[in-house]
Scaffold this motif. Structure first.
Motif, short mmCIF file in Angstrom:
data_model
loop_
_atom_site.label_atom_id
_atom_site.label_comp_id
_atom_site.label_asym_id
_atom_site.label_seq_id
_atom_site.Cartn_x
_atom_site.Cartn_y
_atom_site.Cartn_z
N GLU A 287 -48.49 7.65 -65.87
CA GLU A 287 -49.85 7.46 -65.40
C GLU A 287 -50.06 8.31 -64.16
O GLU A 287 -49.23 8.27 -63.23
CB GLU A 287 -50.08 5.98 -65.03
N ASP A 288 -51.11 9.09 -64.17
CA ASP A 288 -51.45 9.89 -63.00
C ASP A 288 -52.53 9.17 -62.22
O ASP A 288 -53.52 8.71 -62.79
CB ASP A 288 -51.96 11.26 -63.43
N THR A 289 -52.34 9.07 -60.92
CA THR A 289 -53.36 8.43 -60.10
C THR A 289 -53.79 9.40 -58.99
O THR A 289 -53.03 10.29 -58.63
CB THR A 289 -52.85 7.13 -59.44
N THR A 290 -55.00 9.19 -58.51
CA THR A 290 -55.48 9.99 -57.39
C THR A 290 -56.13 9.06 -56.39
O THR A 290 -56.54 7.95 -56.76
CB THR A 290 -56.56 11.00 -57.84
N ASN A 291 -56.24 9.50 -55.15
CA ASN A 291 -57.07 8.72 -54.22
C ASN A 291 -58.51 9.18 -54.39
O ASN A 291 -58.81 10.12 -55.13
CB ASN A 291 -56.56 8.85 -52.79
N LEU A 292 -59.43 8.49 -53.72
CA LEU A 292 -60.86 8.79 -53.92
C LEU A 292 -61.21 10.20 -53.46
O LEU A 292 -61.99 10.89 -54.10
CB LEU A 292 -61.70 7.76 -53.16
N GLY A 294 -59.35 12.73 -53.52
CA GLY A 294 -58.77 13.74 -54.38
C GLY A 294 -57.79 14.65 -53.67
O GLY A 294 -57.50 15.75 -54.14
N ARG A 302 -44.05 4.22 -66.48
CA ARG A 302 -43.97 2.77 -66.69
C ARG A 302 -43.64 2.49 -68.15
O ARG A 302 -43.92 3.27 -69.04
CB ARG A 302 -45.25 2.05 -66.26
#
Lengths: 388, 259
Positions: A287-292, A294, A302
């Motif tokens: 899973e790739d996540t970013t902050n708002l 960017g 996972r």
């Protein structure tokens, strides 16, 4: 044939088991073992022998697990529960890397290598086999997982031979137990007789010997060795669940279109519990996540499951859209294609998928049903394509 | 994305309790970051100052229950580039969709002094029955982490991580012991969409299905499992008929157990 350092067996008194935990902890290891929590015997940090499930056992059936009291004060008088050691060797969620962007440049930071040494207490024979299977997947195959390898190489294993069979165990069929024969540093057999409570200890490695030498112990006599053998024999005698594995690879390949898959799909919840509790199931997703803003991103690995639609999602759809195709994929991989892929079965007969299925689907029963159906059902000879 | 102009965010309310849009205010630590990343152009719960549309991102809360709302949602769609429905009301009709299983006039005649003043539709329906929706975020209420994830994914042009698998996977990721297997507690987790982090089973309770049906719910098999644990037909009707009662798989299952 037991894979151990030498033929000598030793006696460790029950009252000196704490010394083993202390010795492992004092050598910088995180000591993990069975503890009673939320109505089950799970694997977690183990501070003291007092935290072991003393005098407890479990009853297990299809879709059912209950902890019960024993008549004796056995420390390891239970069978495997909802957790497996993959929780520690291949954790549910792991960050793989993170990246930061500033003034148009992206800086990637890899995760630091795992340095926490671990000691597992109470690993059963089926679980040793499961760990060996995951080793093959994560270390001994074409691609290695460095974090897994690092965790694995720093893990000290204290195996415990089973003195009873659980209600869903079938390690005899899978030739993975109940006697621990390899993959341990120390192997214990718990004996309670004539007012004495002790462990017969086998030493599997030099690391095992280094630790064991520091503990008060004696050399096991013939009577004690034979008491240990009787304990394991009791587990063997108790085990009633079986899976006939003869010809199993071809059996499942032949039965790709067996109507039994529709039958099991009508019961299967596709909830993925079986794969989550399986000690060899290794599927994961990222899973790739970013902050708002960017300017910060993270990639996490996972646990995933072949029972989710996402696992087989490619270019606009899931390859295995039906529950039938997903159950068939899981069971055929576990018992058949695994053999082609990794040289062994993917099943160690621990019975977790049977106990922890909320609707009690039993893999041994499914194999039996397919085998039996061949007597009346003639499968078509065409190959594996297109059928979801 | 051009950094000189912040995307305009609008929050719209239909028939709902406001709990989902409040989760945006509940973001507390991240709220300033949100305000920094988007222009909050229409969010009556937070501010009376309204910036005219069109809007880059609309978050729509609530279900359609009146003829007026059935019109209004079309205006909002026209004014929105990307429209996300948030919460069980907007995605499934909400708890107020219990009216769909009965005659709403029976309720209005009991509840209101002058029922003639009430202009309401016979059914409470999800937004997606009225307009095309770009993304649905489940939950009663939604999870604020998932809301931030959706906003962040929108701003960064990526797919949000909001898996549609069962709650069981969330339990197992947390190391929870299955309440159904180890305690005989009926649980909707196996047929329920993930997103809450397995909140109820973590506290030894069965899942209530707040996030609605998962991607491939086998409600029939789970009902049979519940029956083996002693659940009666009425228990099954009530279990499937709550916040997501009108979501198709849950609706059909509750109807199957109704006499």
């Amino acid at each position: 044939m037991t894979d151990r350092l030498h033929d000598q067996e030793y006696i460790l008194d029950r009252d000196h088991l704490q010394d083993l935990l202390d010795t492992l902890r004092n050598s910088g290891r995180r000591v993990i073992g069975p503890v009673l929590r939320d109505g089950a015997i799970v694997y977690d940090d183990l501070a003291s022998v007092k935290n072991l499930p003393i005098g407890r056992t479990d009853i297990q059936e299809r879709g059912l697990y209950r902890v019960m009291h024993r008549e004796d004060q056995a420390l390891f008088g239970y069978n495997v529960g909802p957790h497996s050691w993959k929780k520690f060797l291949s954790p549910p969620r792991t960050r793989l890397w993170q990246g930061d962007r500033s003034s148009g440049m992206v800086q990637i930071s890899n995760e630091p290598p795992e340095t926490q040494k671990m000691a597992f207490i109470g690993v059963r024979s089926c679980e040793l086999h499961a760990i060996a299977i995951q080793d093959r997947v994560f270390i001994q195959s074409e691609f290695t997982s460095p974090p897994y390898q690092a965790r694995r190489e720093q893990t000290f294993i204290v195996a415990v031979n089973c003195g009873q069979a659980g209600g869903t165990c079938f390690c005899m069929s899978m030739k993975t137990g109940p006697q621990a024969t390899r993959g341990f540093d120390l192997a214990l057999t718990e004996v309670i007789e004539n007012g004495r409570h002790y462990f017969v200890v086998e030493v599997g490695t030099e690391a095992g010997m280094t630790v064991f030498e520091q503990l008060p112990h004696t050399v096991a006599g013939e009577a004690q060795k034979s008491a240990a053998e009787s304990a394991v024999a009791a587990a063997t005698a108790q085990m009633h669940r079986q899976m006939d594995t003869s010809d199993i690879k071809d059996l499942l390949y032949r039965n790709y279109r067996n109507p039994r898959w529709d039958d099991v799909a009508s019961r299967c919840l596709a909830c993925a519990n079986c794969t989550m509790v399986c000690p060899t199931c290794f599927c994961s997703t990222v899973e790739d996540t970013t902050n708002l803003k960017g300017d910060h991103a993270e990639r996490w690995q996972r646990w995933d499951s072949c029972f989710t639609m996402d696992l087989s999602y490619i270019h606009g759809g899931s390859v295995r859209a039906s529950t039938r195709s997903r159950y068939r994929q899981w069971m055929t991989h576990k018992l058949a294609t695994w053999i082609d892929q990794f040289g062994t079965s993917g099943c160690v007969g621990c019975g977790r998928c049977i106990s922890w299925c909320p609707v009690g689907i039993d893999i041994t029963e499914e194999v039996r049903a397919i085998r039996k159906s061949e007597e009346s059902f003639l499968p078509p000879t065409e190959g594996h394509h297109g059928d979801t | 994305m051009a950094q000189n102009k912040k995307p305009k965010l609008a929050v719209w309310k239909f028939a709902s309790c406001d709990g989902c849009q409040l989760s945006l205010l509940d973001c507390e630590d991240e709220l300033l970051e949100v305000a920094g990343a988007v222009e909050i152009a229409n969010f009556m719960e937070a501010s009376g100052a309204v910036v005219k549309g069109p809007y880059d991102l609309s978050l729509v809360e609530g279900s359609i229950t009146t003829p007026h709302d059935a019109e209004r949602i079309h205006q909002i769609r026209r004014a929105s580039r990307f429209l996300v429905t948030i919460g069980a009301c907007a995605t499934a009709g909400g708890i107020q969709a219990l009216r769909n299983f009965s005659d709403v006039k029976k309720f209005t005649s009991i509840v209101y002094a002058t029922p003639a003043y009430i202009e309401t539709l016979s059914k409470s329906t999800p937004i997606s029955e009225h307009i095309p929706v770009d993304f649905e975020l489940r939950g009663c209420p939604i999870s604020k982490q998932q809301l931030l994830e959706v906003v962040s994914a929108f701003l960064n042009h990526r797919k949000p991580n909001t898996p549609a698998h069962s709650v069981c996977i969330e339990c197992k990721l947390r190391g929870n012991v299955c309440v159904m297997v180890a305690n005989g507690t009926p649980c909707l987790g196996p047929v329920t969409h993930a997103g809450c982090g397995a909140l109820c089973p973590t506290y030894d309770r069965g899942c209530y299905g707040c996030f609605g049906p998962m991607e491939s719910p086998n409600t029939k098999s789970l009902s049979e499992g519940w029956s083996r644990l002693g659940a009666k037909e009425g228990d099954l009707v009530r279990a499937f008929r709550s916040f997501n009662a009108y979501a198709d798989p849950f609706r059909k299952e509750s109807e199957a157990h109704e006499k």
